[in-house]
Motif scaffolding. Structure first.
Motif, short mmCIF file in Angstrom:
data_model
loop_
_atom_site.label_atom_id
_atom_site.label_comp_id
_atom_site.label_asym_id
_atom_site.label_seq_id
_atom_site.Cartn_x
_atom_site.Cartn_y
_atom_site.Cartn_z
N GLN A 54 0.83 -1.21 0.00
CA GLN A 54 0.00 0.00 0.00
C GLN A 54 0.86 1.26 0.00
OE1 GLN A 54 -2.64 -0.58 3.39
NE2 GLN A 54 -3.95 -1.95 2.22
N ASN A 55 1.92 1.22 -0.80
CA ASN A 55 2.83 2.35 -0.93
C ASN A 55 2.56 3.04 -2.27
OD1 ASN A 55 5.16 3.94 -1.62
ND2 ASN A 55 6.38 2.80 -0.13
N PRO A 56 2.05 4.27 -2.27
CA PRO A 56 1.70 4.94 -3.53
C PRO A 56 2.87 5.05 -4.50
CG PRO A 56 0.81 6.14 -1.65
CD PRO A 56 1.72 5.10 -1.09
N SER A 57 4.07 5.22 -3.99
CA SER A 57 5.24 5.33 -4.86
C SER A 57 5.51 4.01 -5.59
CB SER A 57 6.48 5.74 -4.05
OG SER A 57 6.31 7.03 -3.50
N PHE A 58 5.38 2.91 -4.86
CA PHE A 58 5.57 1.60 -5.49
C PHE A 58 4.46 1.32 -6.50
CE2 PHE A 58 5.08 -2.97 -5.87
CZ PHE A 58 6.38 -3.39 -6.08
N ASP A 59 3.22 1.63 -6.11
CA ASP A 59 2.09 1.43 -7.02
C ASP A 59 2.24 2.24 -8.30
OD1 ASP A 59 1.03 -0.24 -5.09
OD2 ASP A 59 -0.36 1.27 -4.29
N ALA A 60 2.80 3.44 -8.17
CA ALA A 60 3.01 4.29 -9.35
C ALA A 60 4.01 3.65 -10.31
CB ALA A 60 3.49 5.68 -8.92
N LEU A 61 5.02 2.99 -9.77
CA LEU A 61 6.00 2.30 -10.62
C LEU A 61 5.34 1.19 -11.42
CD1 LEU A 61 9.01 2.02 -8.14
CD2 LEU A 61 8.87 3.52 -10.13
N VAL A 62 4.46 0.44 -10.77
CA VAL A 62 3.73 -0.63 -11.47
C VAL A 62 2.91 -0.03 -12.61
CG1 VAL A 62 1.97 -2.42 -11.23
CG2 VAL A 62 3.67 -2.09 -9.42
N ASP A 63 2.26 1.10 -12.36
CA ASP A 63 1.48 1.77 -13.40
C ASP A 63 2.37 2.24 -14.54
OD1 ASP A 63 -0.81 1.38 -11.91
OD2 ASP A 63 -0.79 3.39 -11.01
N GLN A 64 3.55 2.76 -14.21
CA GLN A 64 4.47 3.25 -15.25
C GLN A 64 4.96 2.12 -16.14
OE1 GLN A 64 7.50 5.27 -12.97
NE2 GLN A 64 6.01 6.68 -12.09
N ILE A 65 5.17 0.94 -15.57
CA ILE A 65 5.57 -0.21 -16.38
C ILE A 65 4.50 -0.52 -17.41
CG2 ILE A 65 5.97 -2.71 -16.29
CD1 ILE A 65 7.26 -2.21 -13.50
N GLY A 66 3.25 -0.40 -17.00
CA GLY A 66 2.14 -0.69 -17.91
C GLY A 66 2.01 0.29 -19.05
N THR A 67 2.35 1.55 -18.82
CA THR A 67 2.14 2.58 -19.85
C THR A 67 3.42 2.95 -20.61
OG1 THR A 67 2.48 4.34 -18.21
CG2 THR A 67 0.21 3.59 -18.57
N ALA A 68 4.54 2.39 -20.22
CA ALA A 68 5.81 2.74 -20.87
C ALA A 68 5.79 2.37 -22.35
CB ALA A 68 6.97 2.03 -20.18
N ASP A 69 6.54 3.11 -23.14
CA ASP A 69 6.69 2.84 -24.57
C ASP A 69 8.12 2.37 -24.82
OD1 ASP A 69 6.74 2.73 -27.29
OD2 ASP A 69 6.29 4.84 -27.63
N THR A 70 8.27 1.11 -25.17
CA THR A 70 9.62 0.55 -25.39
C THR A 70 10.02 0.57 -26.85
OG1 THR A 70 8.72 -1.69 -25.59
CG2 THR A 70 9.38 -0.96 -23.38
N SER A 71 9.15 1.04 -27.72
CA SER A 71 9.39 0.92 -29.17
C SER A 71 10.60 1.71 -29.63
CB SER A 71 8.15 1.38 -29.95
OG SER A 71 7.85 2.74 -29.68
N GLU A 72 10.93 2.81 -28.96
CA GLU A 72 12.07 3.63 -29.37
C GLU A 72 13.29 3.43 -28.48
OE1 GLU A 72 12.01 5.38 -32.13
OE2 GLU A 72 9.94 4.74 -32.49
N MET A 73 13.22 2.49 -27.55
CA MET A 73 14.34 2.26 -26.65
C MET A 73 15.45 1.48 -27.35
SD MET A 73 12.63 1.18 -22.99
CE MET A 73 11.50 2.27 -22.10
N GLY A 74 16.70 1.90 -27.11
CA GLY A 74 17.83 1.11 -27.56
C GLY A 74 17.99 -0.13 -26.69
N ARG A 75 18.92 -1.00 -27.07
CA ARG A 75 19.07 -2.28 -26.38
C ARG A 75 19.39 -2.09 -24.90
NH1 ARG A 75 23.28 -5.61 -24.97
NH2 ARG A 75 22.83 -7.86 -24.89
#
Length: 248
Positions: A54-75
């Motif tokens: 129940q840590n908002p900072s940790f929960d926010a990280l989980v949300d960011q993983i879901g919305t991240a865009d990896t299409s332009e990331m290098g290796r």
């Protein structure tokens, strides 16, 4: 003077404003927050999961993983993102009540529980085997942590693209030279290794030519390293301890 109807003028102004409005950048993982959470909750690989419940900072990280865009990331950036994502979601599974401590629990934990990663709902198994391993970096096996005692330790800092090579080397050498996981007896020429080396042998062979050749330059003991380079060890594998690597 001719004037456009008020309604038409407002619509036109809104349309122009929308055309020139900057779109928000694709979400990425807040590494400073993850670094701070790790630094506080992880001591020598022992994880205090209660700090993330129940840590908002940790929960926010989980949300960011879901919305991240990896299409332009290098290796390198993609590797760092996926490693951090795996470790965060592995912890999320523990916080949600899953556990790899039993055979059924491992099925649920790795292959049933789903998480949103870059817009796609996938399992930890898919994240590891279909997204991380294809990037052909065997040291990831010492960096992704499935919340168990026999796993590599969860490092007390986030992985970053800038320092990834150094971080992976530190993680690999720390795991390989830890007698809790691997033991080498040059007198009997017998090595008892973590089961990780059995499960992912093909990754290490692809990188080093053979498992022993891969291990040789990473072992601190010169006599052991020389024998490994000569393929001189008989190898057996240790039973994996799936008990939790910290406090739930």
């Amino acid at each position: 003077m001719f004037r456009l109807p008020l309604r038409f003028s407002v619509q036109k102004i809104l349309l122009v404003a929308l055309l020139f409005m900057p779109f928000p950048a694709a979400a990425e993982l807040d590494l400073e927050t993850w670094d701070a959470l790790l630094n506080k909750a992880v001591i020598d690989g022992d994880v205090d999961y209660t700090q993330w419940q129940q840590n908002p900072s940790f929960d926010a990280l989980v949300d960011q993983i879901g919305t991240a865009d990896t299409s332009e990331m290098g290796r390198q950036k993609k590797l760092a993102f996926y490693i951090n994502a795996y470790n965060i979601l592995a912890a999320r599974g523990i916080l949600d009540g899953s556990s790899p401590s039993t055979m059924l629990g491992r099925y649920v934990y790795f292959k049933r529980d789903g998480y949103l990663v870059a817009g796609n709902r996938i399992t930890l198994h898919v994240l590891e085997h279909e997204l991380i391993r294809p990037l052909q970096e065997p040291r990831i096996h010492f960096a992704i942590v499935c919340a168990s005692q026999s796993c590599p330790i969860l490092q007390s800092e986030a992985y970053t693209a800038q320092h990834l090579n150094q971080q992976l080397t530190v993680a690999a050498m720390g795991f390989i030279n830890n007698p809790k996981h691997n033991q080498f007896n040059p007198a009997t020429r017998h090595a008892e290794l973590s089961s990780l080396f059995k499960w992912f042998e093909e990754d290490f062979v692809a990188a080093g030519g053979s498992l022993q050749a891969y291990l040789a330059p990473m072992v601190d003991n010169k006599e052991v390293a020389d024998l490994l380079a000569q393929e001189a060890f008989d190898i057996s594998y240790r039973k994996y301890d799936w008990n939790l690597n910290g406090t739930r």
